[in-house]
Scaffold this active site. Structure first.
Site, PDB file in Angstrom:
ATOM      1  N   SER A  50      -4.088 -49.194  23.503  1.00 13.97           N
ATOM      2  CA  SER A  50      -4.933 -47.854  23.412  1.00 13.97           C
ATOM      3  C   SER A  50      -4.151 -46.821  23.545  1.00 13.97           C
ATOM      4  O   SER A  50      -4.743 -45.583  23.014  1.00 13.97           O
ATOM      5  CB  SER A  50      -5.763 -48.063  24.804  1.00 13.97           C
ATOM      6  OG  SER A  50      -6.637 -49.364  24.707  1.00 13.97           O
ATOM      7  N   GLY A  63      -9.102 -50.175  22.524  1.00 14.17           N
ATOM      8  CA  GLY A  63      -8.100 -49.863  21.416  1.00 14.17           C
ATOM      9  C   GLY A  63      -8.010 -48.218  21.194  1.00 14.17           C
ATOM     10  O   GLY A  63      -8.438 -47.727  22.042  1.00 14.17           O
ATOM     11  N   GLY A  81      -7.388 -44.162  19.628  1.00 11.16           N
ATOM     12  CA  GLY A  81      -8.288 -43.484  18.423  1.00 11.16           C
ATOM     13  C   GLY A  81      -9.766 -43.276  18.745  1.00 11.16           C
ATOM     14  O   GLY A  81     -10.506 -43.735  19.740  1.00 11.16           O
ATOM     15  N   CYS A 135     -14.051 -50.458  26.753  1.00  7.26           N
ATOM     16  CA  CYS A 135     -13.511 -48.969  26.611  1.00  7.26           C
ATOM     17  C   CYS A 135     -13.572 -48.948  25.175  1.00  7.26           C
ATOM     18  O   CYS A 135     -14.904 -48.539  24.839  1.00  7.26           O
ATOM     19  CB  CYS A 135     -11.874 -49.283  26.625  1.00  7.26           C
ATOM     20  SG  CYS A 135     -11.456 -48.976  28.489  1.00  7.26           S
ATOM     21  N   LEU A 136     -12.745 -48.920  24.037  1.00  9.66           N
ATOM     22  CA  LEU A 136     -13.306 -48.599  22.622  1.00  9.66           C
ATOM     23  C   LEU A 136     -14.360 -49.609  22.251  1.00  9.66           C
ATOM     24  O   LEU A 136     -15.273 -49.072  21.355  1.00  9.66           O
ATOM     25  CB  LEU A 136     -12.223 -48.818  21.674  1.00  9.66           C
ATOM     26  CG  LEU A 136     -12.043 -48.376  20.313  1.00  9.66           C
ATOM     27  CD1 LEU A 136     -12.623 -46.953  20.238  1.00  9.66           C
ATOM     28  CD2 LEU A 136     -10.843 -48.863  19.461  1.00  9.66           C
ATOM     29  N   GLN A 141     -17.451 -48.109  23.424  1.00 12.27           N
ATOM     30  CA  GLN A 141     -18.114 -47.007  22.552  1.00 12.27           C
ATOM     31  C   GLN A 141     -18.434 -47.520  21.126  1.00 12.27           C
ATOM     32  O   GLN A 141     -19.689 -46.856  20.803  1.00 12.27           O
ATOM     33  CB  GLN A 141     -16.680 -46.120  22.310  1.00 12.27           C
ATOM     34  CG  GLN A 141     -16.253 -45.382  23.553  1.00 12.27           C
ATOM     35  CD  GLN A 141     -14.767 -44.927  23.492  1.00 12.27           C
ATOM     36  OE1 GLN A 141     -14.311 -44.985  22.325  1.00 12.27           O
ATOM     37  NE2 GLN A 141     -14.201 -44.447  24.569  1.00 12.27           N
ATOM     38  N   ASN A 169      -8.465 -45.728  30.877  1.00 14.73           N
ATOM     39  CA  ASN A 169      -7.555 -45.154  29.874  1.00 14.73           C
ATOM     40  C   ASN A 169      -8.335 -44.916  28.658  1.00 14.73           C
ATOM     41  O   ASN A 169      -8.733 -45.750  27.612  1.00 14.73           O
ATOM     42  CB  ASN A 169      -6.411 -46.186  29.647  1.00 14.73           C
ATOM     43  CG  ASN A 169      -5.833 -45.831  28.151  1.00 14.73           C
ATOM     44  OD1 ASN A 169      -5.970 -44.661  27.774  1.00 14.73           O
ATOM     45  ND2 ASN A 169      -5.348 -46.657  27.540  1.00 14.73           N
ATOM     46  N   GLY A 227      -9.991 -41.149  25.979  1.00 15.55           N
ATOM     47  CA  GLY A 227      -9.787 -39.939  25.750  1.00 15.55           C
ATOM     48  C   GLY A 227     -11.311 -39.578  25.062  1.00 15.55           C
ATOM     49  O   GLY A 227     -11.450 -38.266  24.669  1.00 15.55           O
ATOM     50  N   PHE A 228     -12.152 -40.548  24.786  1.00 15.94           N
ATOM     51  CA  PHE A 228     -13.389 -40.358  24.072  1.00 15.94           C
ATOM     52  C   PHE A 228     -14.510 -40.823  25.201  1.00 15.94           C
ATOM     53  O   PHE A 228     -14.142 -41.702  26.129  1.00 15.94           O
ATOM     54  CB  PHE A 228     -13.414 -41.181  22.910  1.00 15.94           C
ATOM     55  CG  PHE A 228     -12.764 -40.330  21.974  1.00 15.94           C
ATOM     56  CD1 PHE A 228     -13.586 -39.586  20.964  1.00 15.94           C
ATOM     57  CD2 PHE A 228     -11.449 -40.685  21.643  1.00 15.94           C
ATOM     58  CE1 PHE A 228     -12.645 -39.048  20.013  1.00 15.94           C
ATOM     59  CE2 PHE A 228     -10.827 -40.075  20.673  1.00 15.94           C
ATOM     60  CZ  PHE A 228     -11.393 -39.028  19.775  1.00 15.94           C
ATOM     61  N   HIS A 251     -10.993 -50.641  32.634  1.00 19.79           N
ATOM     62  CA  HIS A 251     -10.455 -51.930  32.353  1.00 19.79           C
ATOM     63  C   HIS A 251     -10.639 -52.915  33.512  1.00 19.79           C
ATOM     64  O   HIS A 251      -9.482 -52.918  34.606  1.00 19.79           O
ATOM     65  CB  HIS A 251      -8.804 -51.503  32.093  1.00 19.79           C
ATOM     66  CG  HIS A 251      -8.863 -51.084  30.763  1.00 19.79           C
ATOM     67  ND1 HIS A 251      -8.341 -51.858  29.588  1.00 19.79           N
ATOM     68  CD2 HIS A 251      -8.599 -49.674  30.467  1.00 19.79           C
ATOM     69  CE1 HIS A 251      -8.564 -50.977  28.708  1.00 19.79           C
ATOM     70  NE2 HIS A 251      -8.421 -49.725  29.090  1.00 19.79           N
ATOM     71  N   GLU A 260      -9.541 -55.846  33.711  1.00 18.67           N
ATOM     72  CA  GLU A 260      -8.510 -56.895  33.404  1.00 18.67           C
ATOM     73  C   GLU A 260      -7.321 -56.226  34.259  1.00 18.67           C
ATOM     74  O   GLU A 260      -6.290 -57.058  34.543  1.00 18.67           O
ATOM     75  CB  GLU A 260      -8.216 -57.327  32.120  1.00 18.67           C
ATOM     76  CG  GLU A 260      -7.197 -56.264  31.350  1.00 18.67           C
ATOM     77  CD  GLU A 260      -8.187 -54.867  30.991  1.00 18.67           C
ATOM     78  OE1 GLU A 260      -7.229 -54.167  30.662  1.00 18.67           O
ATOM     79  OE2 GLU A 260      -9.276 -55.006  31.019  1.00 18.67           O
TER      80      GLU A 260
END
Length: 368
Positions: free
Chosen positions: A51, A229, A231, A257-258, A261, A299, A301-302, A343, A345
């Site tokens: 990530s 992940g 980006g 997370c990603l 999203q 963790n 940023g989006f 997260h 985990e």
């Protein structure tokens, strides 16, 4: 002593701000988006987390490297950060279980790092002015050249990075005789996620970032997982299509997370780049269904749009981040689908969020 011969170095931010330090090992330069993590431990997990691909990591803990590295604490097969900025870099380590020093680990992974930076001032600056691109370098007398090169680095907003960290070919993880089969879409998956699923009697087949729903379904899995992940999630059209089709077929689906999203985007909920993101191991989250608080590892940023989520007839908010009220978890009201923006985990001391893996397995068992 190494610190007596170390070269001067600097971190140059996209807005022209400069902070000074010294090179940890080799000479050179590294470019990426600068961000900070407030965790007191877990630096190896951070450095190898997919990530963080393409990011220059600023660690707020004063000492980095003091307990060395251990092969079992890798979250992927290599270092994923673009570079490291820290206050004190420990060349010697004291943990008996360590396989190597962090210095040797960086040398093997060809990572450029600088230390002796006023990280308190740097983090304060990022908090006020937002995450931005930066370069760390020993070329302290070539500021204009560094500025020109830095201007060419693409912005994280709109940047697709999952393809840079995903597996090229499908692979298996766990016991093939396990009770449950899970198809995982690797858009930057961490090893500990796979370990948590496997120890709950699941056999996982991990697919590349651009795998289709049809390819994943051909294995006849009992449930689907969308990984964390790097980006911007918006360009991941293939992953969004997978999520849409899994939801349409009402198969058990879990995203982290990603992946969270991507599930939001599949439901028509937009995402946005945060001012400086959430990165640390002590972020407070409230479970809106139980009323309980959780200390979480984060963790990202989006984030997903809260207003659009609240207005969505088929989606409800299950978790909120207590620092800024951003959405930390959702579930679909009439589908077997849920996701979180942190997260479970990682277990940074507390195991507050590990129940989410149990919930996913329970969803799979009920569906079967």
């Amino acid at each position: 002593m190494k610190y007596q011969t170390r070269k001067k170095a600097l971190i140059l931010l996209a807005d022209g701000t400069i902070f000074h330090g010294k090179a940890v090992g080799k000479d050179g330069s590294a470019f990426g988006e600068v961000c900070f993590n407030t965790g007191m431990t877990g630096y190896q997990e951070i450095f190898t987390d997919p990530s963080y691909f393409g990011q220059i990591m600023v660690t707020t803990n004063a000492h980095i490297g003091n307990y060395g590295v251990n092969e079992e604490e890798m979250e992927s097969d290599s270092v994923k950060i673009a570079g490291l900025v820290c206050k004190n870099f420990s060349y010697e380590h004291s943990r008996p279980a360590a396989d190597d020093s962090l210095e040797t680990f960086f040398e093997k992974n060809d990572l450029f790092a600088i230390s002796d930076v006023d990280t308190r001032a740097l983090v304060s600056y990022i908090r006020d002015n937002g995450a931005m691109n930066a370069v760390i370098s020993t070329e302290v007398d070539k500021i204009d050249e560094l500025k020109e090169k830095l201007a060419q680095v693409p912005d994280m907003n709109g940047l697709e990075l999952a393809s840079r960290v995903s597996t090229k070919e499908p692979y298996f993880f766990g016991n093939e005789n396990a009770s449950h089969k899970i198809a995982a879409l690797d858009i930057g998956i961490k090893k500990n996620i796979l370990r948590n699923l496997a120890k709950r009697d699941a056999y996982i087949k991990v697919f590349p970032y651009n795998a289709s729903y049809e390819e994943m379904s051909a294995w006849n899995p009992d449930g689907f997982f969308l990984s964390n992940g790097p980006g911007d999630p918006e360009p991941l059209k293939d992953a969004q299509e997978v999520a849409k089709k899994v939801i349409a077929d009402n198969k058990p689906l879990f995203g982290i997370c990603l992946g969270h999203q991507v599930i939001a985007l599949a439901n028509g909920i937009s995402t946005y780049k945060m001012h400086n993101g959430h990165r640390g191991i002590n972020h407070p989250v409230k479970n809106m269904l139980t009323g309980k608080g959780e200390i979480t590892s984060q963790n990202h940023g989006f984030a997903i749009n809260r207003e659009e989520t609240e207005a969505h007839p088929e989606v409800e908010i299950t978790h909120l981040h207590l620092n800024d009220d951003t959405v930390a978890g959702i579930q679909m009201k009439n589908k077997n689908c849920f996701s979180v923006q942190y997260h479970p985990e990682a277990s940074p001391g507390p195991h507050d969020a590990s129940y989410l893996f149990d919930q996913f397995i329970e969803n799979i068992a009920k569906h079967k």
